[in-house]
Motif scaffolding. Structure first.
Motif, mmCIF file in Angstrom:
data_model
loop_
_atom_site.group_PDB
_atom_site.id
_atom_site.type_symbol
_atom_site.label_atom_id
_atom_site.label_comp_id
_atom_site.label_asym_id
_atom_site.label_seq_id
_atom_site.Cartn_x
_atom_site.Cartn_y
_atom_site.Cartn_z
ATOM 1 N N SER A 92 57.715 17.627 53.711
ATOM 2 C CA SER A 92 56.997 16.361 53.560
ATOM 3 C C SER A 92 57.067 15.512 54.824
ATOM 4 O O SER A 92 56.126 14.782 55.131
ATOM 5 C CB SER A 92 57.560 15.569 52.375
ATOM 6 N N ALA A 93 58.172 15.615 55.557
ATOM 7 C CA ALA A 93 58.295 14.818 56.779
ATOM 8 C C ALA A 93 57.232 15.209 57.798
ATOM 9 O O ALA A 93 56.762 14.379 58.582
ATOM 10 C CB ALA A 93 59.688 14.999 57.384
ATOM 11 N N ARG A 94 56.826 16.494 57.791
ATOM 12 C CA ARG A 94 55.815 16.947 58.743
ATOM 13 C C ARG A 94 54.396 16.643 58.276
ATOM 14 O O ARG A 94 53.470 16.608 59.057
ATOM 15 C CB ARG A 94 55.966 18.453 58.971
ATOM 16 N N LEU A 95 54.226 16.452 56.974
ATOM 17 C CA LEU A 95 52.883 16.263 56.452
ATOM 18 C C LEU A 95 52.429 14.815 56.507
ATOM 19 O O LEU A 95 51.267 14.527 56.309
ATOM 20 C CB LEU A 95 52.807 16.760 55.003
ATOM 21 N N GLY A 96 53.345 13.900 56.762
ATOM 22 C CA GLY A 96 52.975 12.491 56.755
ATOM 23 C C GLY A 96 53.101 11.904 55.361
ATOM 24 O O GLY A 96 53.459 12.585 54.404
ATOM 25 N N GLN A 97 52.810 10.645 55.241
ATOM 26 C CA GLN A 97 52.965 9.945 53.975
ATOM 27 C C GLN A 97 51.597 9.561 53.407
ATOM 28 O O GLN A 97 51.265 8.391 53.259
ATOM 29 C CB GLN A 97 53.842 8.704 54.181
ATOM 30 N N ILE A 98 50.783 10.549 53.105
ATOM 31 C CA ILE A 98 49.457 10.328 52.539
ATOM 32 C C ILE A 98 49.536 10.538 51.034
ATOM 33 O O ILE A 98 50.011 11.582 50.580
ATOM 34 C CB ILE A 98 48.423 11.288 53.145
ATOM 35 N N ALA A 99 49.087 9.552 50.284
ATOM 36 C CA ALA A 99 49.082 9.703 48.823
ATOM 37 C C ALA A 99 47.983 10.687 48.430
ATOM 38 O O ALA A 99 46.804 10.443 48.712
ATOM 39 C CB ALA A 99 48.850 8.356 48.161
ATOM 40 N N PRO A 100 48.324 11.809 47.794
ATOM 41 C CA PRO A 100 47.297 12.792 47.436
ATOM 42 C C PRO A 100 46.399 12.274 46.320
ATOM 43 O O PRO A 100 46.871 11.681 45.349
ATOM 44 C CB PRO A 100 48.110 14.008 46.982
ATOM 45 N N LYS A 101 45.100 12.504 46.468
ATOM 46 C CA LYS A 101 44.153 12.200 45.395
ATOM 47 C C LYS A 101 43.860 13.454 44.571
ATOM 48 O O LYS A 101 43.526 13.356 43.396
ATOM 49 C CB LYS A 101 42.844 11.665 45.998
ATOM 50 N N ALA A 102 43.944 14.617 45.231
ATOM 51 C CA ALA A 102 43.640 15.883 44.567
ATOM 52 C C ALA A 102 44.900 16.732 44.439
ATOM 53 O O ALA A 102 45.700 16.807 45.367
ATOM 54 C CB ALA A 102 42.577 16.647 45.353
ATOM 55 N N LYS A 103 45.064 17.362 43.294
ATOM 56 C CA LYS A 103 46.153 18.304 43.092
ATOM 57 C C LYS A 103 45.699 19.732 43.345
ATOM 58 O O LYS A 103 46.522 20.602 43.636
ATOM 59 C CB LYS A 103 46.683 18.202 41.660
ATOM 60 N N ARG A 104 44.393 19.945 43.216
ATOM 61 C CA ARG A 104 43.879 21.308 43.301
ATOM 62 C C ARG A 104 42.443 21.288 43.794
ATOM 63 O O ARG A 104 41.778 20.248 43.728
ATOM 64 C CB ARG A 104 43.979 22.000 41.936
ATOM 65 N N VAL A 105 41.964 22.426 44.290
ATOM 66 C CA VAL A 105 40.622 22.539 44.864
ATOM 67 C C VAL A 105 39.924 23.763 44.286
ATOM 68 O O VAL A 105 40.543 24.823 44.131
ATOM 69 C CB VAL A 105 40.688 22.683 46.404
ATOM 70 N N PHE A 140 35.307 18.167 58.048
ATOM 71 C CA PHE A 140 35.333 18.573 56.639
ATOM 72 C C PHE A 140 36.715 19.102 56.261
ATOM 73 O O PHE A 140 37.276 18.732 55.228
ATOM 74 C CB PHE A 140 34.250 19.631 56.396
ATOM 75 N N GLN A 141 37.274 19.968 57.106
ATOM 76 C CA GLN A 141 38.594 20.539 56.820
ATOM 77 C C GLN A 141 39.674 19.464 56.816
ATOM 78 O O GLN A 141 40.560 19.450 55.943
ATOM 79 C CB GLN A 141 38.913 21.628 57.847
ATOM 80 N N ALA A 142 39.611 18.551 57.780
ATOM 81 C CA ALA A 142 40.597 17.473 57.855
ATOM 82 C C ALA A 142 40.528 16.591 56.610
ATOM 83 O O ALA A 142 41.557 16.149 56.083
ATOM 84 C CB ALA A 142 40.360 16.635 59.110
ATOM 85 N N THR A 143 39.312 16.349 56.128
ATOM 86 C CA THR A 143 39.131 15.502 54.952
ATOM 87 C C THR A 143 39.652 16.179 53.701
ATOM 88 O O THR A 143 40.300 15.545 52.852
ATOM 89 C CB THR A 143 37.643 15.135 54.790
ATOM 90 N N LEU A 144 39.379 17.467 53.567
ATOM 91 C CA LEU A 144 39.891 18.211 52.413
ATOM 92 C C LEU A 144 41.416 18.161 52.377
ATOM 93 O O LEU A 144 42.018 17.913 51.318
ATOM 94 C CB LEU A 144 39.385 19.661 52.467
ATOM 95 N N MET A 145 42.048 18.387 53.517
ATOM 96 C CA MET A 145 43.508 18.342 53.571
ATOM 97 C C MET A 145 44.024 16.936 53.260
ATOM 98 O O MET A 145 45.033 16.767 52.563
ATOM 99 C CB MET A 145 44.000 18.801 54.940
ATOM 100 N N HIS A 146 43.330 15.919 53.767
ATOM 101 C CA HIS A 146 43.720 14.530 53.506
ATOM 102 C C HIS A 146 43.706 14.237 52.007
ATOM 103 O O HIS A 146 44.616 13.569 51.488
ATOM 104 C CB HIS A 146 42.764 13.593 54.248
ATOM 105 N N LEU A 147 42.673 14.711 51.315
ATOM 106 C CA LEU A 147 42.578 14.473 49.881
ATOM 107 C C LEU A 147 43.725 15.129 49.121
ATOM 108 O O LEU A 147 44.115 14.664 48.049
ATOM 109 C CB LEU A 147 41.231 14.978 49.357
ATOM 110 N N LEU A 148 44.281 16.183 49.682
ATOM 111 C CA LEU A 148 45.444 16.848 49.089
ATOM 112 C C LEU A 148 46.764 16.198 49.509
ATOM 113 O O LEU A 148 47.836 16.654 49.113
ATOM 114 C CB LEU A 148 45.460 18.331 49.473
#
Length: 496
Positions: free
Chosen positions: A62-75, A457-465
């Protein structure tokens, strides 16, 4: 020599009791806890060393992923392989109707690259869509008559009309979309998600792939499109198939009842642990995790693949072909079941969109195959409360040209590849519903507002997760790699 269950299993003159005193399993896990495979292994082998391996894995990085609140659990990613035409689906261009057969102006083309299939044409005659469009939904979004079911759920969709790529041919273009690079060898997007977030269901893979059996095989699909590249191999996509063996090599051989399978896996695991101690190869951990996952899947896969208990109303929603296992509609229904089981990333591939000729007939056939089931998936997820934390994605590797490739008439034409602008859509978790983002010119040839690159698009998908695409990296051959390479920005304009 036969081995009796009441005898100690011996290796090199000793038994595993002696070896375990030298290398206790729990010590092994603790000593190698920095590897993702070890975290997964602890849960798969004992079911008790860590309460939830997926949580442990996510916590660990989690320390490497940043502190982004996920909106999506699955794709669930509905990939339309071959490049569906934006002109016959979502990008309505009525001004073209008065320009039938006229040559594409040089001021629009601007000397841009063409494929070898149309570069030598004497003229580039404009081909308006043969199909009608109508406005639907609260925002009066224009949708083609070829997609009547999708039109009914347009208020759930976020249409992105300004996607673009540099890749103009199929193989590099689809490889780029799936891996972030046009050359083979990089991990697929689903593998990156599996690596970064792990699985929420320890009895099923985090990344599952479904390929439509009823699609036209105009362009090939290669397993490397859902491969793990240089990531540990437990993160590769697992293809589920229709037929007797949904997952290849999963079922026991004929004549073997499998009663001693768990004991065999325990011995195999211990041998692999010894190999890991000797060689330090991280793939050993991946191998152990895969063996144990396969064991669990022997019971979980038949259950999730069985749709016979679905009520008739569900089959009616997805359409008649949803009863035909392996069809696009059946795969959409199966995808819903997998998402219900908290599979992290489900990818559907539907080929047949490469219409260089006979496009009006071809597009009618393709849209007829996917329209009802795609809309049904949106409806089904929403009514089960899953759409709010599931991201649905639809699109291909590029769009099609405004001009006809080869002969042109008002009812028959083809379109060449066009990477400069095309339409995709997202729906569900974290994206604005019922909006259109981006704009193309009157010829759908150039973007005039809000461009969205593949890496965006890829960056946004990852952000949503909940993943920072710049932070999720993997060191390989002396360099830290990521899905978006050194590019990509989150498209904030589509986020809810």
């Amino acid at each position: 020599m036969a081995h009796h269950h009441d005898e100690p299993f011996r290796v090199g003159g000793g038994d595993f009791s002696d070896l375990n005193r030298k290398l206790d399993r729990r010590d092994f896990l603790l000593r190698t806890a920095s590897g993702l495979g070890a975290v997964a292994l602890s849960g798969l082998l004992t079911g008790r060393a860590l309460a939830n391996p997926a949580e442990a894995m996510a916590h660990q990085i989690s320390a490497r992923l940043g502190q982004i609140a996920p909106k999506a659990k699955r794709v669930v990613y509905l990939f339309m392989a071959g490049g569906p035409s934006q002109f016959e689906t979502f990008d309505y261009k009525p001004k073209l109707l008065s320009m039938l057969g006229k040559n594409l102006p040089d001021s629009v083309r601007k000397g841009q690259r063409l494929t070898g299939m149309s570069a030598n044409q004497a003229a580039l005659p404009i081909a308006p869509s043969a199909y009608q469009f109508k406005p639907y939904g609260k925002n009066q979004t224009w949708v083609s008559e070829l997609l009547p079911y999708t039109a009914q759920v347009v208020d759930e969709l976020c249409l992105i009309k300004s996607v673009y790529t540099e890749q103009i041919n199929h193989d590099p273009a689809i490889t780029f979309f799936q891996t972030g690079h046009q050359l083979p060898g990089r991990p697929s997007i689903g593998s990156w998600v599996s690596y970064g977030l792990g699985s929420e269901n320890q009895n099923l893979p985090a990344f599952i792939v479904l390929v439509s059996k009823d699609a036209s095989k105009d362009q090939p699909l290669y397993a490397r499109l859902w491969g793990n590249g240089f990531l540990p191999s437990e993160h590769q996509g697992v293809q589920f198939r229709s037929g007797k063996d949904p997952v290849l090599f999963l079922n026991n051989p004929e004549g073997y009842d499998g009663t001693d399978r768990q004991q065999m896996l325990e011995y195999l695991t211990q041998l692999n642990q010894l190999q890991n101690e000797s060689w330090g190869d991280p793939e050993v951990n991946a191998r152990i995790a895969q063996y144990e996952m396969a064991y669990r899947m022997q019971t979980s896969v038949p259950d999730v693949m069985d749709t016979t208990r679905e009520p008739d109303e569900v089959f009616d929603l997805y359409g008649p072909s949803s009863r035909d296992k392996g069809s696009y509609a059946a795969n959409c229904l199966l995808a819903r079941k997998l998402l219900e089981k908290d599979v992290r990333f489900v990818q559907l591939y539907h080929q047949g969109w490469d219409h260089h000729g006979g496009l009006p007939k071809g597009m009618k056939h393709q849209c007829g195959q996917i329209d009802r089931a795609t809309a049904a998936l949106i409806v089904d997820l929403k009514r089960r409360g899953l759409l709010e934390d599931t991201l649905v994605v639809w699109g291909g590797e590029f769009g099609r040209t405004v001009y006809s490739q080869g002969q042109l008439s008002a009812t028959n034409y083809g379109r060449d590849h066009h990477p400069r602008c095309f339409t995709m859509w997202m729906a569900g978790a974290g994206v604005k519903a019922g909006i259109t983002y981006g704009q193309t010119d009157d010829f759908s040839y150039n973007i005039v507002k809000d461009p969205v690159h593949v890496h965006d698009f890829q960056a946004t998908l990852m952000h949503l997760l909940g993943v920072d695409h710049e932070q999720l990296t993997y060191k390989y051959q002396g360099r830290r790699f990521r899905l978006t390479d050194v590019h990509g920005k989150v498209v904030n304009g589509i986020l809810s």
